[in-house]
Design a protein around this motif. Structure first.
Motif, PDB file in Angstrom:
ATOM      1  N   SER A 231     -27.067 -36.856  22.828  1.00  0.00           N
ATOM      2  CA  SER A 231     -25.855 -36.108  23.133  1.00  0.00           C
ATOM      3  C   SER A 231     -24.728 -37.063  23.507  1.00  0.00           C
ATOM      4  O   SER A 231     -24.942 -38.239  23.806  1.00  0.00           O
ATOM      5  CB  SER A 231     -26.108 -35.129  24.285  1.00  0.00           C
ATOM      6  OG  SER A 231     -26.527 -35.850  25.439  1.00  0.00           O
ATOM      7  N   THR A 232     -23.530 -36.541  23.546  1.00  0.00           N
ATOM      8  CA  THR A 232     -22.369 -37.381  23.822  1.00  0.00           C
ATOM      9  C   THR A 232     -22.368 -37.895  25.246  1.00  0.00           C
ATOM     10  O   THR A 232     -22.064 -39.054  25.518  1.00  0.00           O
ATOM     11  CB  THR A 232     -21.079 -36.595  23.547  1.00  0.00           C
ATOM     12  OG1 THR A 232     -21.133 -36.098  22.207  1.00  0.00           O
ATOM     13  CG2 THR A 232     -19.854 -37.465  23.717  1.00  0.00           C
ATOM     14  N   THR A 258     -24.850 -42.179  19.919  1.00  0.00           N
ATOM     15  CA  THR A 258     -24.512 -40.791  20.191  1.00  0.00           C
ATOM     16  C   THR A 258     -23.848 -40.168  18.967  1.00  0.00           C
ATOM     17  O   THR A 258     -23.540 -40.849  17.982  1.00  0.00           O
ATOM     18  CB  THR A 258     -23.569 -40.694  21.398  1.00  0.00           C
ATOM     19  OG1 THR A 258     -22.342 -41.399  21.098  1.00  0.00           O
ATOM     20  CG2 THR A 258     -24.205 -41.317  22.630  1.00  0.00           C
ATOM     21  N   THR A 259     -23.634 -38.878  19.048  1.00  0.00           N
ATOM     22  CA  THR A 259     -22.964 -38.167  17.956  1.00  0.00           C
ATOM     23  C   THR A 259     -21.517 -38.630  17.787  1.00  0.00           C
ATOM     24  O   THR A 259     -20.991 -38.655  16.677  1.00  0.00           O
ATOM     25  CB  THR A 259     -23.003 -36.663  18.237  1.00  0.00           C
ATOM     26  OG1 THR A 259     -22.398 -36.403  19.515  1.00  0.00           O
ATOM     27  CG2 THR A 259     -24.433 -36.151  18.260  1.00  0.00           C
ATOM     28  N   LYS A 260     -20.900 -38.989  18.902  1.00  0.00           N
ATOM     29  CA  LYS A 260     -19.518 -39.465  18.817  1.00  0.00           C
ATOM     30  C   LYS A 260     -19.442 -40.790  18.079  1.00  0.00           C
ATOM     31  O   LYS A 260     -18.517 -41.026  17.285  1.00  0.00           O
ATOM     32  CB  LYS A 260     -18.934 -39.603  20.223  1.00  0.00           C
ATOM     33  CG  LYS A 260     -17.456 -39.960  20.239  1.00  0.00           C
ATOM     34  CD  LYS A 260     -16.913 -40.020  21.657  1.00  0.00           C
ATOM     35  CE  LYS A 260     -15.438 -40.374  21.653  1.00  0.00           C
ATOM     36  NZ  LYS A 260     -14.892 -40.436  23.041  1.00  0.00           N
ATOM     37  N   VAL A 265     -17.901 -43.744  13.042  1.00  0.00           N
ATOM     38  CA  VAL A 265     -18.266 -44.631  11.933  1.00  0.00           C
ATOM     39  C   VAL A 265     -18.101 -43.928  10.592  1.00  0.00           C
ATOM     40  O   VAL A 265     -17.593 -44.512   9.620  1.00  0.00           O
ATOM     41  CB  VAL A 265     -19.710 -45.133  12.118  1.00  0.00           C
ATOM     42  CG1 VAL A 265     -20.178 -45.891  10.890  1.00  0.00           C
ATOM     43  CG2 VAL A 265     -19.810 -46.021  13.338  1.00  0.00           C
ATOM     44  N   VAL A 266     -18.500 -42.656  10.494  1.00  0.00           N
ATOM     45  CA  VAL A 266     -18.368 -41.917   9.235  1.00  0.00           C
ATOM     46  C   VAL A 266     -16.893 -41.738   8.879  1.00  0.00           C
ATOM     47  O   VAL A 266     -16.505 -41.853   7.705  1.00  0.00           O
ATOM     48  CB  VAL A 266     -19.094 -40.569   9.346  1.00  0.00           C
ATOM     49  CG1 VAL A 266     -18.773 -39.683   8.150  1.00  0.00           C
ATOM     50  CG2 VAL A 266     -20.598 -40.782   9.439  1.00  0.00           C
ATOM     51  N   LEU A 401     -19.719 -33.931   6.126  1.00  0.00           N
ATOM     52  CA  LEU A 401     -20.186 -35.277   6.469  1.00  0.00           C
ATOM     53  C   LEU A 401     -19.870 -35.633   7.912  1.00  0.00           C
ATOM     54  O   LEU A 401     -20.593 -36.411   8.547  1.00  0.00           O
ATOM     55  CB  LEU A 401     -19.560 -36.311   5.531  1.00  0.00           C
ATOM     56  CG  LEU A 401     -19.913 -36.201   4.050  1.00  0.00           C
ATOM     57  CD1 LEU A 401     -19.121 -37.221   3.243  1.00  0.00           C
ATOM     58  CD2 LEU A 401     -21.401 -36.387   3.826  1.00  0.00           C
ATOM     59  N   LEU A 402     -18.788 -35.050   8.454  1.00  0.00           N
ATOM     60  CA  LEU A 402     -18.397 -35.323   9.834  1.00  0.00           C
ATOM     61  C   LEU A 402     -19.144 -34.459  10.835  1.00  0.00           C
ATOM     62  O   LEU A 402     -19.090 -34.730  12.037  1.00  0.00           O
ATOM     63  CB  LEU A 402     -16.887 -35.111   9.996  1.00  0.00           C
ATOM     64  CG  LEU A 402     -15.991 -36.022   9.155  1.00  0.00           C
ATOM     65  CD1 LEU A 402     -14.541 -35.559   9.243  1.00  0.00           C
ATOM     66  CD2 LEU A 402     -16.120 -37.464   9.610  1.00  0.00           C
TER      67      LEU A 402
END
Length: 509
Positions: A231-232, A258-260, A265-266, A401-402
């Motif tokens: 998690s963030t 983390t997801t953030k 990066v994506v 994708l995000l």
């Protein structure tokens, strides 16, 4: 025309009476000596014989010097050895000064030429040895010329034979069980009327059913779960005492992906593909798929180790995935130095190449996981979609994708959800049923037969799009929104913003 080159003139002195008389004496002496004496033994009596004139003495001295110079000639490549037969010419000419008989000039030439030819034949040409192992013996010279030269045994060192290392032994391909989801086309399906447009041969209509069945099997073989991301907020993972020690600098807090971090990066990868290098959408989807698979492999497996994925290596992993995807999909991939430049020279080219090898080995060189864009093209073709429907579908799968929640969805489900939403918002006047948004052609040629089989994907994607269009979208979403505002992409992002109420309705059902 080339200009004539003036060469220096050579002045030949005219012969005097004394020189002519001396030449006649030499000719007469040679003819007399050849008839009465043996030329091989003339050198010994010459040394004891009296010389009567100073001219004869000077002539003999000059000839002896010339013979010594000719016998001692040494060059860089070859050395001439002088034998005893070289003195034969000196003996002939020296004896001529003692005889006063006359003879013919042609006979003199023949004698001199014969003596020179005989001497040259007896002179051995010895090559300079380039190595200490070359053969200098005269006895072995003839035998060596008849056989090929070989190096001695001690020079023939045994070099290690390069044995090809079979790196793919432990990556042996496994059998894939292919489920028949899409039936093969019949002759009636391939029949085209005169009024219909011819089908593009790139669709491979004869093999499309086999290709799609393989893609459905491959997406099951390479699943991606979003559970590898934490998690963030990671403050709850560490107690307050640990936080205090970190503030004092006595301990370092372990870094967690983390997801953030993944979203950042994506978004950077999307910006590289669309804004920096202007590469294809297929390569971008392959790149992000490789990134997620490698991160999942490193964190969940014991071989790579979870400690390998650090904050410092995250961008390096993204650049290496970018390079692999460009090599797979594009005709020409960007240079490695260019990728190092976009990272502000944080990494070197060798580090990028090593990370590229690391990714390939961890993924077992299996790069065939399908993307949602491949399924979207098939669904658009089966449903006879227009440019607007296909452009909206491309916008929705790029936005997915995000979304971290879409990582765990199968690529075919993401494409099916995007197709369903696109067909749903294209008819705002009348609400469409499931059969209208997902017609019978799509039901028979896909694994999604009912709304329940795809409702999870439709709801997750609609919720994320609704959140992004609400005005609180991040910078990563703005990149895609601006890209799909162009007329070439049917202004898909603007149309979705206009039909946000319908998207919200799908997200809340």
């Amino acid at each position: 025309m080339r200009t004539s080159i003036k060469r220096p003139s050579i002045i030949i002195p005219r012969p005097t009476k004394a020189s002519l008389a001396r030449q006649s004496k030499i000719r007469n002496s040679i003819l007399g000596a050849s008839a009465t004496t043996n030329t091989t033994n003339t050198l010994k009596p010459i040394q004891n014989e009296d010389i009567k004139s100073e001219n004869d003495l000077s002539t003999i001295g000059v000839l002896k010097q010339q013979v010594r110079r000719a016998s001692a000639i040494t060059k860089n490549v070859a050395v001439f050895k002088r034998r005893r037969s070289v003195h034969k010419l000196a003996a002939i000419v020296s004896g001529s000064s003692l005889d006063n008989s006359t003879g013919d000039g042609e006979t003199l030439k023949q004698v001199i030429v014969a003596s020179l030819t005989e001497n040259v034949k007896k002179m051995d040409l010895v090559e300079q040895p380039k190595t200490k192992y070359s053969m200098n013996s005269d006895n072995k010279e003839n035998r060596a010329s008849k056989r090929p030269t070989t190096l001695p045994a001690n020079l023939l060192r045994k070099k290690p034979i390069p044995i090809p290392i079979q790196l793919l032994d432990k990556y042996a391909a496994e059998e894939i069980t292919i489920d028949i989801i899409e039936q093969a086309l019949t002759s009636d399906d391939l029949h085209i009327d005169e009024d219909d447009e011819p089908i593009d041969p790139t669709y491979a209509m004869d093999y499309v059913a086999d290709i799609m069945n393989l893609l459905y099997s491959l997406e099951k073989r390479y699943p991606i779960q979003s559970t590898f991301l934490t998690s963030t907020s990671t403050t709850t993972l560490f107690p307050l005492t640990t936080m205090a020690t970190m503030a004092n600098g006595s301990a370092s807090r372990p870094w967690k992906l983390t997801t953030k971090h993944r979203t950042t990066v994506v978004g950077w990868i999307i910006q590289l593909f669309y804004a920096r290098f202007h590469l294809s959408q297929d390569a971008m989807h392959i790149c992000i798929g490789l990134l997620d698979r490698f991160l999942q492999q490193c964190i969940n497996s014991t071989t790579a180790g979870a400690g390998f994925v650090t904050q410092k290596n995250l961008q390096l992993i993204a650049v290496a995935s970018f390079l692999i995807a460009a090599k797979v999909e594009e005709t020409h991939h960007p240079p490695v130095d260019e990728l190092v430049y976009v990272t502000d020279h944080t990494y070197t080219s060798d580090q990028v190449k090593k990370m590229e090898k690391k990714i390939l080995h961890e993924l077992r060189f299996e790069l065939n996981r399908p993307t949602s864009l491949q399924f979207l093209r098939r669904f658009s073709f089966v449903s006879s979609a227009g440019d607007e429907q296909h452009a909206i579908g491309k916008f929705l799968i790029d936005m997915s994708l995000l979304n971290v929640s879409c990582i765990g969805l199968a690529p075919s489900l993401v494409a099916a959800s995007a197709t369903y939403i696109a067909r749903y918002i294209l008819n705002p006047n009348q609400p469409l049923t499931f059969d209208q948004c997902w017609p019978q052609e799509l039901q028979s040629r896909s694994p999604y037969k009912t709304y329940e089989s795809m409702s999870n994907g439709v709801k997750i994607l609609a919720q994320f799009i609704d959140k992004c269009l609400a005005g609180t979208n991040s910078k990563e979403c703005e990149i895609l929104t601006k890209r799909y505002e162009h007329e070439q992409l049917s202004q898909a992002s603007l149309f979705c913003m206009q039909q946000r109420t319908l998207i919200h309705k799908l997200a809340t059902e």
